[in-house]
Write an enzyme that holds these catalytic residues in place. Sequence first.
Site, PDB file in Angstrom:
ATOM      1  N   HIS A 250      -9.332 -15.104 -21.319  1.00  0.00           N
ATOM      2  CA  HIS A 250     -10.330 -16.176 -21.213  1.00  0.00           C
ATOM      3  C   HIS A 250     -10.710 -16.704 -22.588  1.00  0.00           C
ATOM      4  CE1 HIS A 250     -14.458 -17.817 -20.916  1.00  0.00           C
ATOM      5  NE2 HIS A 250     -14.008 -18.300 -19.752  1.00  0.00           N
ATOM      6  N   GLU A 251     -10.961 -15.810 -23.528  1.00  0.00           N
ATOM      7  CA  GLU A 251     -11.431 -16.235 -24.842  1.00  0.00           C
ATOM      8  C   GLU A 251     -10.364 -17.015 -25.603  1.00  0.00           C
ATOM      9  OE1 GLU A 251     -14.433 -16.048 -26.002  1.00  0.00           O
ATOM     10  OE2 GLU A 251     -15.159 -15.024 -24.215  1.00  0.00           O
TER      11      GLU A 251
END
Length: 455
Positions: A250-251
């Site tokens: 996600h990051e």
Amino acid sequence: MPKIKSPNNIFVKLLLGFWLCSSLIIALIGILPLLQQNHDQTELPPSLEHLLSKVADKLKANPHLLQEDKLRRWGRFKEFNGRPVKIYLVDQNGRVLNSHKPSRSLRRFMLLADEAEQPIKHQFRDELIFGPYIFEANQQQYSLFGRLPDHHPRPWFFFFIDNKLLTLSIAIVLSGLLCGLFAWHLGKPLRSLKRSADALANGDLSSRVDTATAKRNDEIGQLAQAFNGMADSVEDMVNSQQRLISDISHELRTPLTRLKLSLALSRKKGQQTQEIDRIEYEADQLEKMIAELLELSRVKLNANESKHQLELAEALSQILDDADFEAQQQNKLLHIDIDDSIQVPIYPRPLTRAVENLLRNAIRYAVSQVTIQASITAKQLTLEIIDDGPGIPDQSDLEAIFKPFYRPQSARDRESGGWGLGLAIAEAAVSAHQGKIKADNCQPHGLKVTITLPR
């Protein structure tokens, strides 16, 4: 007169049950191989004998075909009823002359033919081998054997020869029926434990053994408590790993998505420049690198994998086929020297990914050929991948190329377009097997990567 007490019923049932089952298993083991031999092995039919006699007549009429440089040409492929057939020439010392490494099936058939003392055919799992046809040429005696792909359905009871575990399971079921209520009382908590283990293996991390079984005061209860404790630890560990991978994905991918969206909007507004094309290219490269990083993380964590005792050649068959095709497209030759009899306990997916990365790397830098060969001892398996490329001159680079993001300063890796993660993934996969991997330069040029795995 006092009555004689009869033996304990449970003891009698257990004794009779296991005695009957063991007798049944012994009878099956003794009878089934004899039935299989009589079914698979018969006399050589005239059609196959005629095929071998035609080859023998040709060799007798053309003795020059027996020369070493021409042996493999004529024996490679022939046609028999629309199917390819391979012909083997054997001298009087039992040496196969037109094959560098005869298959295990052929060697076994030659022993069967010696015992039969007459020409026979034998149906193996996926091939039919027949012979020998004996003839003389150049004042020497030779034998011809043939092999063609063939598969015949076998009687249903031969299924148990290949599935000994199923045969044993049937024996256990029969003994359980004879044991009666005692076996039911003992098997109920074990079935509960099995259901929980199967559910946990299929991904249900919340599965636990029921409370009634866990509270038992015997060894089964202790096993159930140990299983529940293990399941708690596994669930915590897997959830932590999944959260870590999810967070990393996600990051790293969220800003990439925004970047690509911005590029799309810029193009929509007519802002098409070389700089924007370059930014998009680098964004795509970064996304691929993130995928490689996640693959490296999965290999190191070895998630959802278990070791299997497999034939090495079978486990790598798809990878080797793909590598052979890729080498042919680049006008390069891939030599494969892996014996079908080699079996080792492996994690299939990590090891195949490691070999795939190493083979693709070798094919990319090879001048004309790449070799992959395997050897095995009582303690370890050795797998070598050798190319005839430029190699890596710097000794320090040889020791560091398996580190993530490391790229040597030599010309071998400056224009590869990678990120130095392929060999790191290979090293992680080998480490998961408690093995070792190293690279050495070959003389006069080339690189050899050696993988050693414990047996």
